[in-house]
Design an enzyme around this catalytic site. Structure first.
Site, PDB file in Angstrom:
ATOM      1  N   CYS A   1       1.217  21.702   6.679  1.00 26.96           N
ATOM      2  CA  CYS A   1       0.297  22.771   6.297  1.00 26.96           C
ATOM      3  C   CYS A   1       1.039  23.686   5.328  1.00 26.96           C
ATOM      4  O   CYS A   1       2.106  24.209   5.659  1.00 26.96           O
ATOM      5  CB  CYS A   1      -0.137  23.554   7.530  1.00 26.96           C
ATOM      6  SG  CYS A   1      -0.900  25.150   7.138  1.00 26.96           S
TER       7      CYS A   1
ATOM      8  N   ASN B   1       6.993  17.472  -4.875  1.00 28.52           N
ATOM      9  CA  ASN B   1       6.502  16.326  -5.643  1.00 28.52           C
ATOM     10  C   ASN B   1       4.978  16.304  -5.586  1.00 28.52           C
ATOM     11  O   ASN B   1       4.393  16.278  -4.495  1.00 28.52           O
ATOM     12  CB  ASN B   1       7.041  15.007  -5.076  1.00 28.52           C
ATOM     13  CG  ASN B   1       6.674  13.814  -5.951  1.00 28.52           C
ATOM     14  OD1 ASN B   1       7.276  13.621  -7.006  1.00 28.52           O
ATOM     15  ND2 ASN B   1       5.704  13.033  -5.522  1.00 28.52           N
ATOM     16  N   GLU B   2       4.348  16.369  -6.747  1.00 28.12           N
ATOM     17  CA  GLU B   2       2.893  16.243  -6.843  1.00 28.12           C
ATOM     18  C   GLU B   2       2.176  17.095  -5.789  1.00 28.12           C
ATOM     19  O   GLU B   2       1.417  16.598  -4.951  1.00 28.12           O
ATOM     20  CB  GLU B   2       2.471  14.781  -6.725  1.00 28.12           C
ATOM     21  CG  GLU B   2       2.953  13.931  -7.884  1.00 28.12           C
ATOM     22  CD  GLU B   2       2.478  12.490  -7.821  1.00 28.12           C
ATOM     23  OE1 GLU B   2       2.410  11.842  -8.872  1.00 28.12           O
ATOM     24  OE2 GLU B   2       2.166  12.011  -6.695  1.00 28.12           O
TER      25      GLU B   2
ATOM     26  N   CYS C   1      -5.945  22.799   3.801  1.00 24.84           N
ATOM     27  CA  CYS C   1      -5.695  22.651   5.236  1.00 24.84           C
ATOM     28  C   CYS C   1      -6.627  23.597   5.981  1.00 24.84           C
ATOM     29  O   CYS C   1      -6.817  24.742   5.564  1.00 24.84           O
ATOM     30  CB  CYS C   1      -4.235  22.955   5.569  1.00 24.84           C
ATOM     31  SG  CYS C   1      -3.868  22.852   7.342  1.00 24.84           S
TER      32      CYS C   1
ATOM     33  N   GLU D   1       6.429  10.970 -14.900  1.00 26.77           N
ATOM     34  CA  GLU D   1       6.079   9.704 -14.258  1.00 26.77           C
ATOM     35  C   GLU D   1       4.997   9.012 -15.072  1.00 26.77           C
ATOM     36  O   GLU D   1       4.066   9.649 -15.563  1.00 26.77           O
ATOM     37  CB  GLU D   1       5.532   9.898 -12.839  1.00 26.77           C
ATOM     38  CG  GLU D   1       6.545  10.159 -11.768  1.00 26.77           C
ATOM     39  CD  GLU D   1       5.905  10.127 -10.378  1.00 26.77           C
ATOM     40  OE1 GLU D   1       4.883   9.415 -10.203  1.00 26.77           O
ATOM     41  OE2 GLU D   1       6.403  10.817  -9.479  1.00 26.77           O
TER      42      GLU D   1
ATOM     43  N   TRP E   1      -2.351   1.888  -6.061  1.00 25.39           N
ATOM     44  CA  TRP E   1      -3.246   2.719  -5.258  1.00 25.39           C
ATOM     45  C   TRP E   1      -4.702   2.699  -5.731  1.00 25.39           C
ATOM     46  O   TRP E   1      -5.542   3.379  -5.157  1.00 25.39           O
ATOM     47  CB  TRP E   1      -2.734   4.167  -5.251  1.00 25.39           C
ATOM     48  CG  TRP E   1      -2.134   4.630  -6.550  1.00 25.39           C
ATOM     49  CD1 TRP E   1      -0.805   4.650  -6.868  1.00 25.39           C
ATOM     50  CD2 TRP E   1      -2.824   5.132  -7.706  1.00 25.39           C
ATOM     51  NE1 TRP E   1      -0.623   5.130  -8.148  1.00 25.39           N
ATOM     52  CE2 TRP E   1      -1.841   5.443  -8.685  1.00 25.39           C
ATOM     53  CE3 TRP E   1      -4.158   5.362  -8.002  1.00 25.39           C
ATOM     54  CZ2 TRP E   1      -2.165   5.959  -9.931  1.00 25.39           C
ATOM     55  CZ3 TRP E   1      -4.496   5.879  -9.252  1.00 25.39           C
ATOM     56  CH2 TRP E   1      -3.487   6.169 -10.189  1.00 25.39           C
TER      57      TRP E   1
ATOM     58  N   LYS F   1       5.282  -0.990  -2.695  1.00 25.79           N
ATOM     59  CA  LYS F   1       6.072  -2.168  -3.075  1.00 25.79           C
ATOM     60  C   LYS F   1       5.403  -3.004  -4.159  1.00 25.79           C
ATOM     61  O   LYS F   1       6.056  -3.805  -4.827  1.00 25.79           O
ATOM     62  CB  LYS F   1       6.374  -3.027  -1.847  1.00 25.79           C
ATOM     63  CG  LYS F   1       5.186  -3.591  -1.100  1.00 25.79           C
ATOM     64  CD  LYS F   1       5.654  -4.416   0.087  1.00 25.79           C
ATOM     65  CE  LYS F   1       4.507  -4.898   0.967  1.00 25.79           C
ATOM     66  NZ  LYS F   1       3.871  -3.778   1.710  1.00 25.79           N
TER      67      LYS F   1
ATOM     68  N   HIS G   1       3.680  -1.444  -6.620  1.00 27.10           N
ATOM     69  CA  HIS G   1       3.615  -0.572  -7.800  1.00 27.10           C
ATOM     70  C   HIS G   1       4.693  -1.032  -8.786  1.00 27.10           C
ATOM     71  O   HIS G   1       5.853  -1.178  -8.431  1.00 27.10           O
ATOM     72  CB  HIS G   1       3.862   0.882  -7.387  1.00 27.10           C
ATOM     73  CG  HIS G   1       3.498   1.891  -8.430  1.00 27.10           C
ATOM     74  ND1 HIS G   1       4.111   1.949  -9.666  1.00 27.10           N
ATOM     75  CD2 HIS G   1       2.587   2.898  -8.430  1.00 27.10           C
ATOM     76  CE1 HIS G   1       3.601   2.944 -10.361  1.00 27.10           C
ATOM     77  NE2 HIS G   1       2.663   3.520  -9.644  1.00 27.10           N
TER      78      HIS G   1
END
Length: 693
Positions: free
Chosen positions: A124, A158-159, A167, A315, A323, A364, A366
């Protein structure tokens, strides 16, 4: 574009080259593999890697017990090989021991279910326990590695928001109430702002306010909007917490967090304001042959977030992702053209996720720079060639993109126009409208920057606001001043509808934009599914697929297009009002792509800007420049060869070839022509290529 604030020190990435490399996860591999990785990195021209983004459990396997040895060794090995580090604070996700000790810090969904450990971002954002531990870990990283010569910049988390952007837990509810108290002062202020007399929603205690979980019917739209704002701010507070720690310990090191392109859930204007350099994760879909068009808009935002400063592509994908429903690989040559598109649009980096393709876990499949076949993999051969080619573009580093068109990106309007249950139609969405307008401007040959709704608009000739659902007097004042001094503004449908508390403006739309546009909206007129409307515009007939409006125009307003057929037959549809030395346009309908082209061609030419007659979405021309030189990128995103007429002789940085009046590009071809800086932005006319050329 606005310059950075004068009172903020400028911290730059400590790397004297265009950055090339990717995420590296050495803790997934043996130390023998590390040496092989570094050998191949050097062979590929890698000069920066990002690590250890998800390694908190490996660095602190037990509370207060650290294992720095492996990270010490790999950082030293990389730096000895001349590879700099984008060093993450490792706070992207909590270790299991922390979550099990404090299950109350786990996030809840809108149905009140606690989300379980086993993925990432299982926290959260408002949790005091999470924040305390994040600050502690960031400090430990800074004290351990802040003086290392290989540290190029700090990579925080990260991102943000990728998995947990909102939340609904009890702690978030407490934080939401504190946020509301700071915003509105007292319950009277909140009740007034939220319009609680509708449906008997008046609050008599702060404790009665919860996060907007699922309810029997539509939830108060102002509460929903405030929850969007709060949720973005909660993650911003978390980001600022780490920034404060890092700047205390390492005041001269640049900080960033990687964005996710045009991401709805976080107001990136606010995030960019507190970091030193903008970084982005970009994943155009190889299955979409026009995905580069959307990427151009994303990059227009990235370079705008810090006033036109270069940003970093942190990236991207060497081929397929892991994904999407169907993860299509990139065709040969697409890695190169998509990477150089980012550089064309202001990136001083080409980085990938990730360096070595994983053997296990959720990613794996990607793709990576170094695929499962190792150095024999196609992805390695193509990225290796790209890495060395980037060195030829070193003169471009630090230059800025030249653009005369700005597109208003406003998160309040994006969020507000998403409350579909309380809107006239679910088919008028901010992102859909923004991308449609950008696509037309892209097709006409114009690079487009993002701008804030309140400006500044200096340096632009045209500002377009595809949708400004929430409009305030400051927005109207900035846009009006821009027009009066010679600019051209185009405002799209369903704009100026409500204020910042979701109250309809007195007199209806376009609210504070009324004087600027010279029109009034009598009724929004969405079309039923399956129906279309038409607009007669000069000699063109424009198709309206889903949204129209009944508008009334003042006497000094020129009606440029009228509805042709249907219930609005003969009424104004597109208007233009001269004001000062410029003009303000209003477009009352959603218009399909083919219809937007003649409209924006008219706008651009009226503003004195070039617009292509020959439309080819595969071709793109973008110029970066310094005070003396234009570096013009010619990109062919398609499989068919293309050619351009060029305005003057110029040398291609990639090949050393001098081109005099024409340039030819094959499948996924790119050229970067250097020439003395022109007073106007260099343009190029696509010309037909014979099939046997």
């Amino acid at each position: 574009m606005p310059a950075p604030r004068a009172d903020q020190p400028i911290r730059r990435v400590r790397l004297d080259a265009l950055a090339f490399g990717g995420d590296y996860n050495p803790d997934q591999w043996s130390e023998q593999t590390w040496h092989e990785d570094i050998r191949l990195m050097r062979e590929a021209g890698v000069n920066m890697v990002s690590l250890p983004i998800f390694s908190w459990p490996q660095l602190e396997p037990e509370p207060g017990v650290y294992d720095w040895g492996w990270l010490d060794r790999i950082i030293d090995l990389l730096w000895d090989a001349g590879i700099a580090i984008d060093l993450a604070t490792a706070t992207a996700t909590p270790p299991s021991w922390l979550l099990r000790a404090h299950p109350e810090m786990a996030p809840w969904d809108a149905d009140g279910h606690r989300l379980e450990f086993g993925s990432r971002q299982t926290y959260c954002p408002s949790s005091p326990i999470w924040r305390e531990n994040v600050a502690r870990m960031a400090r430990a990283m800074a004290e351990r590695y802040g003086d290392h010569p290989g540290l190029a910049m700090w990579h925080i988390s990260n991102e943000y928001g990728d998995h947990t952007s909102r939340c609904w837990c009890p702690e978030s509810a407490r934080h939401f109430r504190r946020w509301l108290q700071e915003r509105y002062g007292d319950l009277d202020g909140l009740n007034e702002a939220w319009g609680v007399n509708v449906w008997g929603q008046r609050y008599t205690s702060w404790d009665h306010i919860e996060t907007p979980k699922r309810a029997p019917g539509p939830v108060n739209p102002t509460k929903l909007l405030d929850f969007e704002r709060f949720s973005s701010d909660a993650l911003l507070e978390l980001f600022q917490l780490e920034i404060d720690v890092l700047r205390e310990v390492t005041p001269d090191i640049a900080v960033t967090t990687n964005f996710m392109s045009m991401f709805r859930d976080l107001d990136y204007w606010d995030f960019a304001a507190v970091e030193d350099v903008v970084t982005d994760d970009a994943y155009p879909d190889p299955a979409d042959p026009t995905s580069h068009v959307g990427a151009a808009l994303n990059y227009g935002l990235m370079r705008a977030l810090k006033g036109g400063q270069p940003w970093l592509l942190l990236e991207s994908s060497a081929s397929a992702t892991s994904w999407r429903d169907v993860n299509v690989p990139k065709a040969p040559g697409k890695i190169r053209v998509e990477s150089l598109q980012a550089v064309a649009h202001g990136s001083d980096a080409v980085m990938f996720f990730q360096w070595r393709q994983a053997k296990y876990g959720q990613e794996k499949f990607h793709s990576s720079m170094l695929g499962h076949r190792g150095e024999r993999s196609r992805s390695f051969q193509e990225t290796k060639a790209l890495g060395w080619e980037l060195r030829k573009l070193e003169p471009v580093r630090g230059t800025r993109v030249r653009s005369r068109v700005g597109l208003v990106v406003d998160w309040d309007s994006w969020w507000g126009s998403s409350a579909a249950e309380s809107l006239p139609s679910q088919r008028l969405q901010w992102a859909q409208q923004a991308r449609a307008w950008h696509r037309a401007l892209y097709a006409l040959g114009q690079p487009v920057d993002a701008v804030r709704a309140a400006g500044p608009f200096d340096g632009y000739d045209v500002i377009v606001a595809p949708n400004l659902y929430i409009a305030e007097p400051e927005h109207a004042a900035a846009l009006t001043a821009f027009v009066e001094r010679g600019g051209h503004v185009v405002v799209g449908p369903f704009s100026g509808v409500v204020d910042a508390t979701e109250k309809v403006h007195d007199g209806g739309a376009p609210g504070p934009l009324r004087r600027l546009l010279g029109i009034e909206v009598d009724e929004q007129w969405p079309l039923a599914d399956g129906l279309t409307e038409r607009i007669a515009y000069a000699d063109e007939t424009l198709t309206v697929p889903s949204w129209s409006e009944w508008i009334e125009a003042d006497a000094d307003v020129e009606v440029r297009g009228v509805y042709a057929g249907g219930e609005l037959d003969g009424l104004p549809a597109i208007t233009r009002r001269p004001l000062g030395r410029g003009a303000a346009w209003y477009v009352s309908a959603m218009i399909d792509h083919d219809g937007l082209l003649p409209l924006f061609r008219d706008v651009l030419r009226t503003a004195g800007l070039p617009a292509r007659d020959r439309i080819d979405l595969d071709v793109e021309v973008v110029t970066r420049a310094d005070d003396t030189t234009d570096y013009t990128f010619y990109l062919n995103h398609g499989r068919t060869p293309v050619a351009f007429e060029i305005p003057a002789p110029a040398v291609d940085l990639l090949t050393g070839t001098t081109h005099r009046d024409r340039i030819d590009l094959g499948r996924y071809g790119v050229a970067v022509l250097a020439a003395p800086r022109s007073e106007t932005i260099p343009t190029a006319t696509p010309i037909p290529v014979k099939e046997d050329a």
